[in-house]
Design a protein around this motif. Structure first.
Motif, short mmCIF file in Angstrom:
data_model
loop_
_atom_site.label_atom_id
_atom_site.label_comp_id
_atom_site.label_asym_id
_atom_site.label_seq_id
_atom_site.Cartn_x
_atom_site.Cartn_y
_atom_site.Cartn_z
N ALA A 1 33.70 51.41 29.65
CA ALA A 1 35.01 50.99 30.16
C ALA A 1 34.88 49.62 30.79
O ALA A 1 33.78 49.11 31.03
CB ALA A 1 35.53 52.01 31.17
N VAL A 2 36.02 49.01 31.04
CA VAL A 2 36.07 47.72 31.73
C VAL A 2 37.31 47.70 32.61
O VAL A 2 38.34 48.28 32.26
CB VAL A 2 36.08 46.55 30.73
N ARG A 3 37.17 47.05 33.76
CA ARG A 3 38.33 46.86 34.63
C ARG A 3 38.59 45.38 34.80
O ARG A 3 37.68 44.60 35.10
CB ARG A 3 38.10 47.51 35.99
N VAL A 4 39.84 45.01 34.61
CA VAL A 4 40.31 43.65 34.85
C VAL A 4 41.56 43.75 35.69
O VAL A 4 42.57 44.31 35.27
CB VAL A 4 40.61 42.91 33.53
N GLY A 5 41.51 43.21 36.91
CA GLY A 5 42.63 43.38 37.83
C GLY A 5 42.84 44.86 38.12
O GLY A 5 41.90 45.58 38.45
N MET A 6 44.06 45.32 37.99
CA MET A 6 44.36 46.73 38.22
C MET A 6 44.26 47.57 36.95
O MET A 6 44.43 48.79 37.00
CB MET A 6 45.77 46.88 38.82
N TYR A 7 43.97 46.94 35.82
CA TYR A 7 43.90 47.69 34.57
C TYR A 7 42.47 48.11 34.26
O TYR A 7 41.53 47.32 34.41
CB TYR A 7 44.44 46.85 33.42
N LYS A 8 42.32 49.34 33.83
CA LYS A 8 41.02 49.85 33.39
C LYS A 8 41.17 50.43 32.00
O LYS A 8 42.02 51.30 31.76
CB LYS A 8 40.50 50.92 34.36
N ALA A 9 40.35 49.94 31.08
CA ALA A 9 40.40 50.38 29.69
C ALA A 9 39.14 51.17 29.36
O ALA A 9 38.02 50.70 29.59
CB ALA A 9 40.53 49.18 28.75
N HIS A 10 39.31 52.35 28.79
CA HIS A 10 38.19 53.19 28.37
C HIS A 10 37.94 52.97 26.88
O HIS A 10 38.73 53.39 26.04
CB HIS A 10 38.49 54.66 28.65
N TYR A 11 36.81 52.35 26.56
CA TYR A 11 36.41 52.16 25.18
C TYR A 11 35.78 53.43 24.62
O TYR A 11 35.89 53.73 23.44
CB TYR A 11 35.43 50.99 25.07
N TRP A 12 35.11 54.16 25.49
CA TRP A 12 34.56 55.47 25.15
C TRP A 12 34.92 56.44 26.29
O TRP A 12 34.98 56.02 27.45
CB TRP A 12 33.04 55.45 25.02
N VAL B 1 38.14 39.07 28.01
CA VAL B 1 37.02 39.27 28.94
C VAL B 1 35.89 40.05 28.25
O VAL B 1 34.71 39.71 28.37
CB VAL B 1 37.50 40.02 30.20
N VAL B 2 36.25 41.09 27.52
CA VAL B 2 35.25 41.89 26.80
C VAL B 2 34.60 41.08 25.68
O VAL B 2 33.38 41.12 25.49
CB VAL B 2 35.89 43.17 26.25
N ASP B 3 35.40 40.31 24.95
CA ASP B 3 34.85 39.48 23.88
C ASP B 3 33.83 38.49 24.43
O ASP B 3 32.76 38.28 23.84
CB ASP B 3 35.98 38.74 23.16
N ASP B 4 34.14 37.89 25.56
CA ASP B 4 33.23 36.92 26.17
C ASP B 4 31.95 37.61 26.63
O ASP B 4 30.84 37.10 26.43
CB ASP B 4 33.92 36.24 27.35
N PHE C 1 32.27 45.93 34.47
CA PHE C 1 31.90 46.62 33.23
C PHE C 1 31.19 47.91 33.58
O PHE C 1 30.28 47.93 34.40
CB PHE C 1 31.00 45.72 32.38
N TYR C 2 31.62 49.00 32.95
CA TYR C 2 31.08 50.33 33.23
C TYR C 2 30.24 50.79 32.05
O TYR C 2 30.77 51.04 30.95
CB TYR C 2 32.21 51.33 33.46
N TYR C 3 28.95 50.91 32.27
CA TYR C 3 28.03 51.32 31.21
C TYR C 3 27.47 52.71 31.46
O TYR C 3 27.28 53.14 32.60
CB TYR C 3 26.85 50.34 31.14
N ARG C 4 27.20 53.41 30.38
CA ARG C 4 26.31 54.57 30.39
C ARG C 4 25.22 54.25 29.37
O ARG C 4 25.49 54.13 28.18
CB ARG C 4 27.03 55.86 30.02
N GLY C 5 24.00 54.06 29.85
CA GLY C 5 22.91 53.70 28.95
C GLY C 5 23.21 52.39 28.25
O GLY C 5 23.48 51.37 28.87
N ASN C 6 23.20 52.43 26.93
CA ASN C 6 23.38 51.22 26.13
C ASN C 6 24.83 51.01 25.69
O ASN C 6 25.09 50.12 24.87
CB ASN C 6 22.48 51.29 24.89
N GLU C 7 25.76 51.78 26.20
CA GLU C 7 27.14 51.69 25.73
C GLU C 7 28.09 51.26 26.86
O GLU C 7 28.07 51.83 27.95
CB GLU C 7 27.61 53.05 25.19
#
Length: 436
Positions: free
Chosen positions: A306-317, A385-388, A297-303
């Motif tokens: 992004a998250v990486r699972v396996g080879m996939y990385k998703a940018h939420y912000w 993974v993010v929901d958990d 899990f990739y955080y900046r401050g309180n947000e």
């Protein structure tokens, strides 16, 4: 140190959305006492622990290393910024164990004009002395070499100044490389090489905004202070003769929080059971080259950015830095402009996540197209993974929200020499506690 994300241990700020943690001299907070750092547990198990260099988890007495598991410390509680005039802001103090022994730029020379400082050589000598002392005493030990010559303002000693084609930054890197070699030789000479795990890594990607005074992140996007791969990927090397097969390349997805769990695992110490531990033990990857599946899990401050699972990385912000800062010359992604990815606005992508396949695209340049089978497969892996993670998230109390000039190291506890102890200035905020 805590094996936990900053959002869990409180080492973050809510003063602005997605603001990176920053600990200037006047920050009021630090690592909370309720956090368990792995040196504390090793110390209880009989280890002798030393940190050399930058601590950076709070500069008030209750936050310093000797309060959190280290028997010895030689270094500073902050970066080597300066020099300051000791009126509105003091020069950064240097400590030996629990007392101050001087100040950077005053007692420990850093010449910003020439780039000269002998600090790295002092840090090397401190390291070899500790290794030899503990080996002679047959003590198990933890040694943390947190040197910062490559952090601006960059410096090197006389023997290394002007020796690199990469300028002062290259000189500093060469000296750190030399220092690592001296330390490894000391471990071998002391006869403890085959009973010592050595881990080498970094705290972030290269500071691309520093231009020639910063590092290179190769094919990875952007650099330090961002949650793109250039800001988060670091080189990591492990050595343990007889236990780790030399020349092995591991594809284990790891992070620095894993040293918490790995160290305790190797020392036979049980993990704390009363809190979420985000790090995992890397023992299977180190000794058997068996990767362990885990998210990052990739955080900046309180947000959560992004998250990486396996080879996939998703940018939420997505966000680099503000346009105003960029226009003043601070560029986190020099020469890299990926449409709708390297944004100067904070962009919420939650409703249509930006997803990359890092196996094929480690530079994060080609986002997966929405509605494709691959995108759907990535989301099917990522979203649970993010929901958990978010369902179990209990944020720690933010420690980096408040600044007060009175908590700077004007006259820190343990200051033995009156001429090194500065008077505390008039108090700046009535709701803060005086620090004497």
């Amino acid at each position: 140190m805590s094996g936990r994300l900053p959002i869990h241990n409180g080492f973050y700020t809510t003063s602005a959305h997605a603001r990176n943690g920053y600990t200037p001299q006047d920050i009021v907070g630090g690592i909370p006492d309720k956090e368990i750092l792995f040196p504390e547990l090793l110390q209880k198990a009989g280890y002798k622990n030393k940190i050399i260099g930058k601590w950076h988890l709070g500069q008030q007495e209750q936050y310093l290393p000797h309060k959190h598991g280290f028997d010895e410390w030689f270094g500073a509680p902050n970066c080597h910024f300066g020099p300051y005039n000791d009126k509105r802001k003091p020069n950064i103090p240097m400590y030996r164990d629990d007392h101050m022994i001087g100040r950077l730029y005053e007692d420990f020379v850093i010449n910003k004009t020439s780039g000269y400082s002998n600090l790295t050589q002092i840090y090397i000598e401190e390291a070899t002395n500790f290794i030899n002392e503990q080996s002679t005493a047959a003590n198990p030990f933890l040694f943390y070499w947190a040197v910062d010559a490559t952090h601006g303002p960059v410096y090197a000693s006389h023997d290394f100044l002007g020796t690199s084609q990469r300028g002062l930054y290259g000189d500093a890197v060469r000296e750190l490389d030399y220092g690592v070699g001296v330390i490894l030789a000391a471990i071998k000479s002391a006869g403890v090489e085959e009973n010592t795990l050595v881990m080498f890594s970094s705290d972030n990607g290269g500071a691309t905004y520093a231009k020639e005074q910063g590092g290179s992140n190769g094919p990875f996007l952007c650099g330090k202070e961002t949650t793109y791969e250039g800001g988060m990927r670091e080189p990591t090397i492990a050595q343990w003769p007889g236990r780790i097969q030399a020349g092995t390349i591991s594809h284990q997805l790891g992070n620095l929080m894993d040293w918490f769990s790995t160290s305790l695992d190797l020392a036979g110490i049980e993990l704390p059971q009363d809190r979420i531990i985000d790090g995992i033990s890397l023992a299977p990857a180190l000794f058997n080259n068996t990767p362990v599946d885990r998210p990052i899990f990739y955080y900046r401050g309180n947000e959560m950015m992004a998250v990486r699972v396996g080879m996939y990385k998703a940018h939420y912000w997505t966000w680099t830095n503000s346009l105003a800062e960029f226009q003043k010359g601070t560029d986190f992604c020099p020469g890299e402009d990926i449409a709708n990815v390297t944004t100067h606005d904070q962009v919420n992508n939650t409703l249509a996540l930006i997803v990359f396949d890092l196996g094929k695209d480690p530079g994060e340049k080609y986002r997966l197209r929405l509605h494709t089978a691959q995108y759907k497969a990535a989301m099917a892996a990522i979203q649970p993974v993010v929901d958990d993670h978010k369902s179990k998230l209990v944020p720690g109390e933010p420690q980096l929200n408040k600044c007060d000039p009175a908590v700077q190291n004007w006259a820190p506890p343990g200051c033995k020499e009156l001429n090194k102890c500065l008077p505390i200035p008039p108090h700046a905020e009535t709701d803060c506690v005086w620090v004497h």
